[in-house]
Scaffold this motif. Structure first.
Motif, short mmCIF file in Angstrom:
data_model
loop_
_atom_site.label_atom_id
_atom_site.label_comp_id
_atom_site.label_asym_id
_atom_site.label_seq_id
_atom_site.Cartn_x
_atom_site.Cartn_y
_atom_site.Cartn_z
N MET A 1 0.84 -1.19 0.00
CA MET A 1 0.00 0.00 0.00
C MET A 1 0.88 1.25 0.00
SD MET A 1 -2.92 1.12 2.75
CE MET A 1 -3.78 2.68 2.57
N ARG A 2 0.62 2.14 -0.93
CA ARG A 2 1.45 3.32 -1.08
C ARG A 2 1.15 4.33 0.03
NH1 ARG A 2 1.46 8.36 -3.26
NH2 ARG A 2 3.22 8.98 -4.57
N GLU A 3 2.21 4.88 0.62
CA GLU A 3 2.08 5.91 1.65
C GLU A 3 2.18 7.28 0.97
OE1 GLU A 3 1.48 8.23 4.45
OE2 GLU A 3 1.56 6.15 5.19
N ASN A 4 1.13 8.08 1.10
CA ASN A 4 1.11 9.39 0.44
C ASN A 4 2.07 10.39 1.08
OD1 ASN A 4 -0.84 8.61 -1.42
ND2 ASN A 4 -2.53 9.19 -0.09
N ARG A 5 2.41 10.18 2.35
CA ARG A 5 3.30 11.12 3.03
C ARG A 5 4.77 10.74 2.83
NH1 ARG A 5 0.81 10.19 8.89
NH2 ARG A 5 0.91 8.09 8.00
N PRO A 6 5.59 11.68 2.37
CA PRO A 6 7.02 11.41 2.39
C PRO A 6 7.47 11.18 3.83
CG PRO A 6 6.52 13.39 1.11
CD PRO A 6 5.27 13.01 1.83
N VAL A 7 8.37 10.26 4.05
CA VAL A 7 8.89 9.98 5.38
C VAL A 7 10.06 10.93 5.65
CG1 VAL A 7 9.89 8.24 6.91
CG2 VAL A 7 8.19 7.56 5.19
N ILE A 8 9.96 11.71 6.71
CA ILE A 8 11.01 12.68 7.04
C ILE A 8 12.03 12.02 7.97
CG2 ILE A 8 11.55 14.93 8.03
CD1 ILE A 8 8.61 15.70 7.57
N ALA A 9 13.29 12.03 7.58
CA ALA A 9 14.35 11.47 8.42
C ALA A 9 14.75 12.48 9.49
CB ALA A 9 15.56 11.11 7.56
N LEU A 10 14.42 12.16 10.73
CA LEU A 10 14.76 13.06 11.86
C LEU A 10 16.21 12.81 12.29
CD1 LEU A 10 11.53 12.85 14.07
CD2 LEU A 10 12.09 14.51 12.27
N ASP A 11 17.12 13.18 11.42
CA ASP A 11 18.55 12.94 11.70
C ASP A 11 19.12 14.09 12.51
OD1 ASP A 11 18.45 10.53 10.36
OD2 ASP A 11 18.95 11.42 8.43
N PHE A 12 18.66 14.18 13.75
CA PHE A 12 19.10 15.22 14.68
C PHE A 12 19.87 14.58 15.83
CE2 PHE A 12 15.08 17.03 12.93
CZ PHE A 12 15.60 18.14 12.30
N PRO A 13 20.79 15.31 16.43
CA PRO A 13 21.58 14.74 17.53
C PRO A 13 20.89 14.80 18.89
CG PRO A 13 22.44 16.91 16.98
CD PRO A 13 21.36 16.60 15.97
N ARG A 213 17.76 15.70 4.66
CA ARG A 213 18.32 17.04 4.63
C ARG A 213 17.56 18.06 3.78
NH1 ARG A 213 24.32 14.50 4.17
NH2 ARG A 213 23.02 12.81 3.37
N PRO A 214 16.98 17.67 2.63
CA PRO A 214 16.22 18.66 1.87
C PRO A 214 15.06 19.27 2.66
CG PRO A 214 16.74 16.80 0.46
CD PRO A 214 17.13 16.40 1.87
N VAL A 215 14.59 18.58 3.71
CA VAL A 215 13.54 19.13 4.58
C VAL A 215 14.14 19.65 5.88
CG1 VAL A 215 11.46 18.63 5.91
CG2 VAL A 215 11.74 17.66 3.62
N THR A 216 14.92 18.83 6.56
CA THR A 216 15.39 19.19 7.90
C THR A 216 16.38 20.34 7.89
OG1 THR A 216 17.12 17.49 7.82
CG2 THR A 216 15.00 16.87 8.81
N GLN A 217 17.11 20.52 6.80
CA GLN A 217 18.08 21.60 6.72
C GLN A 217 17.60 22.78 5.87
OE1 GLN A 217 22.00 20.15 5.72
NE2 GLN A 217 21.97 18.58 7.30
N ALA A 218 16.34 22.74 5.46
CA ALA A 218 15.78 23.83 4.66
C ALA A 218 15.54 25.06 5.53
CB ALA A 218 14.47 23.38 4.02
N SER A 219 15.62 26.23 4.92
CA SER A 219 15.34 27.46 5.67
C SER A 219 13.88 27.52 6.09
CB SER A 219 15.70 28.69 4.82
OG SER A 219 14.99 28.66 3.59
N ASP A 220 13.01 26.90 5.31
CA ASP A 220 11.59 26.79 5.64
C ASP A 220 11.19 25.33 5.50
OD1 ASP A 220 8.82 26.84 5.85
OD2 ASP A 220 8.57 28.64 4.61
N PRO A 221 11.37 24.52 6.55
CA PRO A 221 11.11 23.08 6.46
C PRO A 221 9.68 22.73 6.06
CG PRO A 221 12.35 23.57 8.44
CD PRO A 221 11.91 24.88 7.87
#
Length: 236
Positions: A1-13, A213-221
């Protein structure tokens, strides 16, 4: 089943970084997020419980790879966290993967999707052949791992979007293909060797995409996420 939401990688320390990032999104926006090794090993299960308390779905990306008994026992623990998806390394073999599924099921985690890593998207064919001494093509290795994963009774695999079509042909159309290494057009690839845009991944049949990173490091996530969401779902 396709997930409509992109999965955001919370790669934070840190835990606070996660809280600050999620607070940027409207409360009614329910996300699908990935919690990986750095964050989980730093914070522990509290971060999973916090994210779940906000109503977000969680892919716990720990890539377990050990003897079957150890992996089975670990999965019993993870089942108690109520994660929506978790994973193992297919290189651990069929017995280990079956034990992982059994551990989840025995502890009430039947609804948790269990997938296996084929080859990391940071691995090129030359690296695989030199470092792993697997003397086939990268594509053949990935297909072999996917078939083995399906035979072990798991839900799907982590793979490059470039291999999705072949994996589904070799397994089944409902075999889950989760693809990291997703980069919107014009963004840096970082340490990923095999990348694809959200639109291309959608067209090729990926069921889940992971974007970090394209989301978590964006100026406007929030805006970055919304743009990727639209591209993934072919929305104007």
């Amino acid at each position: 089943m396709r997930e409509n939401r992109p999965v955001i990688a919370l790669d934070f320390p840190t835990f606070q970084d996660v809280k600050d990032f999620l607070a940027k999104f409207p409360e009614e926006e329910k996300l699908y997020v990935k919690i990986g090794m750095e964050l989980y090993y730093s914070v522990g299960p509290d971060v999973v419980e916090y994210v779940k308390s906000l109503g977000h779905a969680v892919f716990l990306d720990l890539k377990l790879h050990d003897i079957p008994n150890t992996v089975q026992s670990a999965m019993k623990v993870l089942a108690g966290l109520g994660v929506d998806m978790t994973n193992v390394h297919a290189a651990g073999g069929r017995e280990m993967m079956r034990a992982a599924r059994a551990g989840l099921d025995q502890a009430g985690g039947e609804a948790t999707k269990l997938i296996a890593v084929t080859q990391l998207t940071s691995t090129s064919e030359a690296i695989m052949q030199a470092d792993q001494n697997i003397q086939t093509s990268l594509q053949e290795s990935v297909i072999h791992y996917a078939q083995m994963t399906a035979d072990a009774g798991l839900d799907g695999v982590v793979c490059s979007a470039q291999e999705v079509e072949l994996i589904k042909q070799a397994t089944s159309s409902d075999f889950v293909c989760l693809t990291p290494g997703i980069r919107p057009k014009g963004t840096a690839t970082g340490d990923q060797k095999r990348v694809m845009t959200p639109a291309d991944a959608s067209s090729i049949g990926s069921d889940y995409i992971v974007v970090g990173r394209p989301v978590t490091q964006a100026s406007d996530p929030v805006r970055a996420y919304q743009e990727i969401y639209k591209e993934w779902n072919h929305l104007p």
